[in-house]
Design an enzyme around this catalytic site. Structure first.
Site, PDB file in Angstrom:
ATOM      1  N   TYR A  76       0.956  -1.257  -0.119  1.00  0.00           N
ATOM      2  CA  TYR A  76      -0.008  -0.048   0.146  1.00  0.00           C
ATOM      3  C   TYR A  76       0.803   1.194   0.032  1.00  0.00           C
ATOM      4  O   TYR A  76       0.629   2.346  -0.857  1.00  0.00           O
ATOM      5  CB  TYR A  76      -0.947  -0.158   1.164  1.00  0.00           C
ATOM      6  CG  TYR A  76      -1.934   1.082   1.192  1.00  0.00           C
ATOM      7  CD1 TYR A  76      -3.263   1.124   0.561  1.00  0.00           C
ATOM      8  CD2 TYR A  76      -1.910   2.368   1.721  1.00  0.00           C
ATOM      9  CE1 TYR A  76      -4.150   1.870   0.475  1.00  0.00           C
ATOM     10  CE2 TYR A  76      -2.657   3.503   1.460  1.00  0.00           C
ATOM     11  CZ  TYR A  76      -3.970   3.028   1.021  1.00  0.00           C
ATOM     12  OH  TYR A  76      -4.796   4.011   0.678  1.00  0.00           O
ATOM     13  N   PHE A 128      -6.062  21.147 -24.174  1.00  0.00           N
ATOM     14  CA  PHE A 128      -6.838  20.019 -24.578  1.00  0.00           C
ATOM     15  C   PHE A 128      -8.355  19.931 -23.759  1.00  0.00           C
ATOM     16  O   PHE A 128      -8.273  20.640 -22.885  1.00  0.00           O
ATOM     17  CB  PHE A 128      -6.254  18.646 -23.977  1.00  0.00           C
ATOM     18  CG  PHE A 128      -6.852  17.467 -24.509  1.00  0.00           C
ATOM     19  CD1 PHE A 128      -7.025  16.939 -25.741  1.00  0.00           C
ATOM     20  CD2 PHE A 128      -7.438  16.504 -23.596  1.00  0.00           C
ATOM     21  CE1 PHE A 128      -7.866  15.679 -26.323  1.00  0.00           C
ATOM     22  CE2 PHE A 128      -8.228  15.487 -23.940  1.00  0.00           C
ATOM     23  CZ  PHE A 128      -8.511  15.248 -25.159  1.00  0.00           C
ATOM     24  N   ASP A 129      -9.263  19.311 -24.143  1.00  0.00           N
ATOM     25  CA  ASP A 129     -10.552  19.453 -23.960  1.00  0.00           C
ATOM     26  C   ASP A 129     -10.746  19.241 -22.442  1.00  0.00           C
ATOM     27  O   ASP A 129     -11.501  19.954 -21.657  1.00  0.00           O
ATOM     28  CB  ASP A 129     -11.790  19.157 -24.734  1.00  0.00           C
ATOM     29  CG  ASP A 129     -11.820  17.454 -24.951  1.00  0.00           C
ATOM     30  OD1 ASP A 129     -10.873  16.690 -24.208  1.00  0.00           O
ATOM     31  OD2 ASP A 129     -12.349  16.923 -25.820  1.00  0.00           O
ATOM     32  N   ASP A 218       1.971  20.151 -20.467  1.00  0.00           N
ATOM     33  CA  ASP A 218       1.176  18.931 -20.616  1.00  0.00           C
ATOM     34  C   ASP A 218       2.002  18.015 -21.506  1.00  0.00           C
ATOM     35  O   ASP A 218       2.006  18.272 -22.606  1.00  0.00           O
ATOM     36  CB  ASP A 218       0.013  19.361 -21.335  1.00  0.00           C
ATOM     37  CG  ASP A 218      -1.150  18.190 -21.728  1.00  0.00           C
ATOM     38  OD1 ASP A 218      -0.427  16.899 -21.588  1.00  0.00           O
ATOM     39  OD2 ASP A 218      -2.074  18.235 -21.697  1.00  0.00           O
ATOM     40  N   ALA A 220       1.864  14.753 -22.464  1.00  0.00           N
ATOM     41  CA  ALA A 220       1.248  13.516 -22.901  1.00  0.00           C
ATOM     42  C   ALA A 220       1.973  12.833 -24.190  1.00  0.00           C
ATOM     43  O   ALA A 220       2.263  11.763 -24.018  1.00  0.00           O
ATOM     44  CB  ALA A 220      -0.284  13.883 -23.241  1.00  0.00           C
ATOM     45  N   LYS A 261      -0.658   7.785 -23.503  1.00  0.00           N
ATOM     46  CA  LYS A 261       0.071   8.074 -24.958  1.00  0.00           C
ATOM     47  C   LYS A 261       1.557   7.666 -24.860  1.00  0.00           C
ATOM     48  O   LYS A 261       1.575   6.688 -25.235  1.00  0.00           O
ATOM     49  CB  LYS A 261      -0.088   9.709 -25.216  1.00  0.00           C
ATOM     50  CG  LYS A 261      -1.574  10.050 -25.493  1.00  0.00           C
ATOM     51  CD  LYS A 261      -2.389  10.169 -24.217  1.00  0.00           C
ATOM     52  CE  LYS A 261      -3.649  10.976 -24.426  1.00  0.00           C
ATOM     53  NZ  LYS A 261      -4.439  10.851 -23.499  1.00  0.00           N
ATOM     54  N   HIS A 443     -20.694  15.505 -28.475  1.00  0.00           N
ATOM     55  CA  HIS A 443     -20.133  14.650 -29.571  1.00  0.00           C
ATOM     56  C   HIS A 443     -19.934  13.029 -29.064  1.00  0.00           C
ATOM     57  O   HIS A 443     -20.164  12.011 -29.750  1.00  0.00           O
ATOM     58  CB  HIS A 443     -18.685  14.961 -30.014  1.00  0.00           C
ATOM     59  CG  HIS A 443     -17.743  15.528 -28.829  1.00  0.00           C
ATOM     60  ND1 HIS A 443     -17.713  16.469 -28.087  1.00  0.00           N
ATOM     61  CD2 HIS A 443     -16.611  14.494 -28.700  1.00  0.00           C
ATOM     62  CE1 HIS A 443     -17.044  16.357 -27.306  1.00  0.00           C
ATOM     63  NE2 HIS A 443     -16.170  14.993 -27.670  1.00  0.00           N
TER      64      HIS A 443
HETATM   65  N1  F0G Z   1      -3.671  15.990 -22.727  1.00  0.00           N
HETATM   66  C1  F0G Z   1      -3.657  15.747 -23.825  1.00  0.00           C
HETATM   67  C2  F0G Z   1      -2.892  16.836 -24.642  1.00  0.00           C
HETATM   68  C3  F0G Z   1      -4.523  14.696 -24.309  1.00  0.00           C
HETATM   69  O1  F0G Z   1      -4.344  14.479 -25.544  1.00  0.00           O
HETATM   70  C4  F0G Z   1      -5.326  13.969 -23.504  1.00  0.00           C
HETATM   71  C5  F0G Z   1      -6.205  12.859 -23.834  1.00  0.00           C
HETATM   72  C6  F0G Z   1      -5.365  14.417 -22.065  1.00  0.00           C
HETATM   73  C7  F0G Z   1      -4.612  15.450 -21.647  1.00  0.00           C
HETATM   74  C8  F0G Z   1      -6.100  13.697 -21.027  1.00  0.00           C
HETATM   75  O2  F0G Z   1      -5.505  12.549 -20.594  1.00  0.00           O
HETATM   76  O3  F0G Z   1      -7.285  10.902 -21.300  1.00  0.00           O
HETATM   77  O4  F0G Z   1      -5.315  10.228 -19.752  1.00  0.00           O
HETATM   78  O5  F0G Z   1      -7.010  11.625 -19.077  1.00  0.00           O
HETATM   79  N2  F0G Z   1      -6.493  12.712 -25.060  1.00  0.00           N
HETATM   80  C9  F0G Z   1      -7.034  11.798 -25.513  1.00  0.00           C
HETATM   81  C10 F0G Z   1      -7.387  11.645 -26.943  1.00  0.00           C
HETATM   82  C11 F0G Z   1      -8.341  11.298 -24.966  1.00  0.00           C
HETATM   83  O6  F0G Z   1      -8.063  11.030 -27.690  1.00  0.00           O
HETATM   84  O7  F0G Z   1      -6.609  12.634 -27.573  1.00  0.00           O
HETATM   85  P1  F0G Z   1      -6.342  11.425 -19.985  1.00  0.00           P
END
Ligand code: F0G
Length: 452
Positions: A76, A128-129, A218, A220, A261, A443
């Site tokens: 843990y 990112f959204d 960010d 990713a 990613k 969407h």
């Molecule tokens: N930042 C970026 C640039 C991303 O592309 C994503 C996720 C996230 C943050 C959020 O990360 O999904 O691990 O919580 N992108 C995916 C896509 C969902 O299809 O581009 P997460």
């Protein structure tokens, strides 16, 4: 000649485990589309032949990652797996405070909850959204500052993910005291998977330092971004990829990262900082929602797989193949008559549905018309990035994202052949109307119907 100098791209791996893919006939695909209300998010995965919906969590783990799972220490607190992950992240990034989280948006949520207040502003090349949603959820304002070239699919500038420095300068001059942090998204997913240059990273970092504003990444797709700096930016051809990645992280004060990613894992993420006081806040918030700080919502085995994946993502043979195969995909689509966003990004090809279907106006969702045609013809799934996703969208795009190490060149050739058939019927493709939609992020679950 070296293997990568041949015309044929070979995957720098061979396949040890296989997974069948569904092979449906056209009638079955038509039925599936009807059932799903013409929204490909509502298809079942076993109705999709080639799934290019996302590159997130869909990669193939290596034999080394699968064997690392067995080393998972499920203690843990203070597990050995955390220590191994922490050592890898220290070496990769240099950040002293490292927190695992279950995925990228968990890192964003913790950051927003601990650092943002309602009157604050966050500046990003493009949020990112989920990042935008977390900033707004905290009552703060999310402002995008992309360079102008990002809006033009025909502009072939090498670093269209850069932040507009003039706009950053004036935003910091006008509202500096309210800016909670500045963030660069590497690569810039919402703007076509375009990379950010080291020159831009340096300039943004210097402006933030001068104003005393924290500068975060960010990260990713940090490895794909490092590859583009290595191959496109003057002065970096002789740098190793880990050195480029380290130089990117060195310029910043911390990062959020979806490891789904470039961590090449099915689940996982990171939140990192140099700031001890922020680290204390993150730790407390993380315990509320994710678990103990040495596992952050993951199993010990997940931490092991992430530690291995983060290193594999910077392998030169892998990144060369990855970038080359995305470019090959874009070239093939263009050859059969599909307009694409230039230059090809690091993880996806973006198809310009607005240009392919000029007879379908934006409010009739040309991206959906193209997406459903790709599915009907060949069982291919992508995602609409146009008026359905963002009602104010300026471009009507379809993103075909390529999972890491999953599909071969033959699969990509198949997608290109299907696209060729769609181009042949482009004039006859009709628009769509929304029959039912949820109050937000429509969407994902909207029900659509073709316009007669
Ligand atoms: N930042 C970026 C640039 C991303 O592309 C994503 C996720 C996230 C943050 C959020 O990360 O999904 O691990 O919580 N992108 C995916 C896509 C969902 O299809 O581009 P997460």
């Amino acid at each position: 000649m070296r293997a990568w100098e041949f015309r044929t791209i070979i995957e720098p791996f061979r396949i040890k485990a296989v997974e069948d893919i569904p092979m449906l006939d056209r009638a079955a695909r038509e039925r599936a589309l009807d059932r799903a209300g013409h929204n490909v998010f509502l298809l079942r995965a076993d109705e999709v032949t080639i799934d290019l919906l996302t590159d997130s969590g869909t990669g193939a783990m290596s034999a080394n990652q699968w064997s690392a799972l067995m080393l998972g220490d499920e203690s843990y607190a203070g597990s050995r797996s955390f220590q191994r992950l922490e050592a890898v992240v220290h070496a990769l990034t240099g950040y002293p405070h490292v927190f695992p989280v279950h995925q990228g948006r968990a890192a964003e949520r913790i950051l927003a909850a601990t650092v943002l207040r309602p009157d604050m502003i966050v500046l990003n090349n493009t949020h990112f959204d989920t990042t935008r949603a977390n900033v707004e959820q905290a009552g703060a304002r999310a402002v995008d500052l992309p360079v102008k070239a990002a809006a033009d699919p025909e502009d072939r500038s090498p670093f269209k993910g850069d932040m507009d420095l003039d706009r950053l300068r004036s935003a910091l001059d006008d509202d500096g005291a309210r800016v909670a942090f500045v963030m660069l998204t590497l690569t810039n997913n919402a703007a076509g998977g375009q990379p950010v240059s080291m020159a831009n990273l340096r300039a943004v970092s210097a402006l933030c330092k001068a104003k005393g504003v924290p500068f975060l990444l960010d990260a990713a797709r940090f490895a794909e971004n490092a590859w583009f700096i290595h191959t496109r930016e003057e002065g970096f051809a002789s740098w190793s990829l880990p050195d480029i990645a380290r130089a990117m992280f060195d310029l910043s004060d911390g990062c959020t990262m979806s490891a789904k990613k470039d961590g090449i894992v099915h689940i996982g993420g990171l939140l990192c900082t140099r700031n001890a006081e922020w680290a204390e806040r993150f730790r407390n918030e993380l315990i509320l929602g994710e678990g103990f700080p040495t596992y952050g919502g993951l199993a010990g085995r997940d931490l092991e797989a992430m530690a291995v994946g983060l290193q594999e993502a910077l392998d030169e043979d892998y990144l060369r193949y990855r970038a080359r195969s995305i470019a090959y995909f874009a070239e093939g689509l263009e050859r059969v008559g599909v307009p694409v966003v230039h230059p090809p990004g690091g993880h996806a090809v973006y198809l310009d549905a607005g240009r392919l279907l000029p007879h379908v106006p934006p409010e009739q969702l040309p991206g959906v018309a193209l997406l459903t045609a790709l599915y009907r013809e060949g069982g291919i799934r992508g995602v609409e990035v146009g008026s359905l996703m963002f009602p104010q969208a300026r471009l009507q795009l379809v993103r075909l994202a390529v999972p890491r190490r999953v599909y071969t060149q033959a699969h990509i050739d198949y997608v290109i052949e299907v696209a060729e058939r769609v181009v042949a019927q482009a004039r006859d493709l009709r628009g769509y109307r929304i029959v039912r939609e949820p109050p937000f992020l429509r969407h994902f679950s909207a029900v659509l119907e073709p316009i007669a």
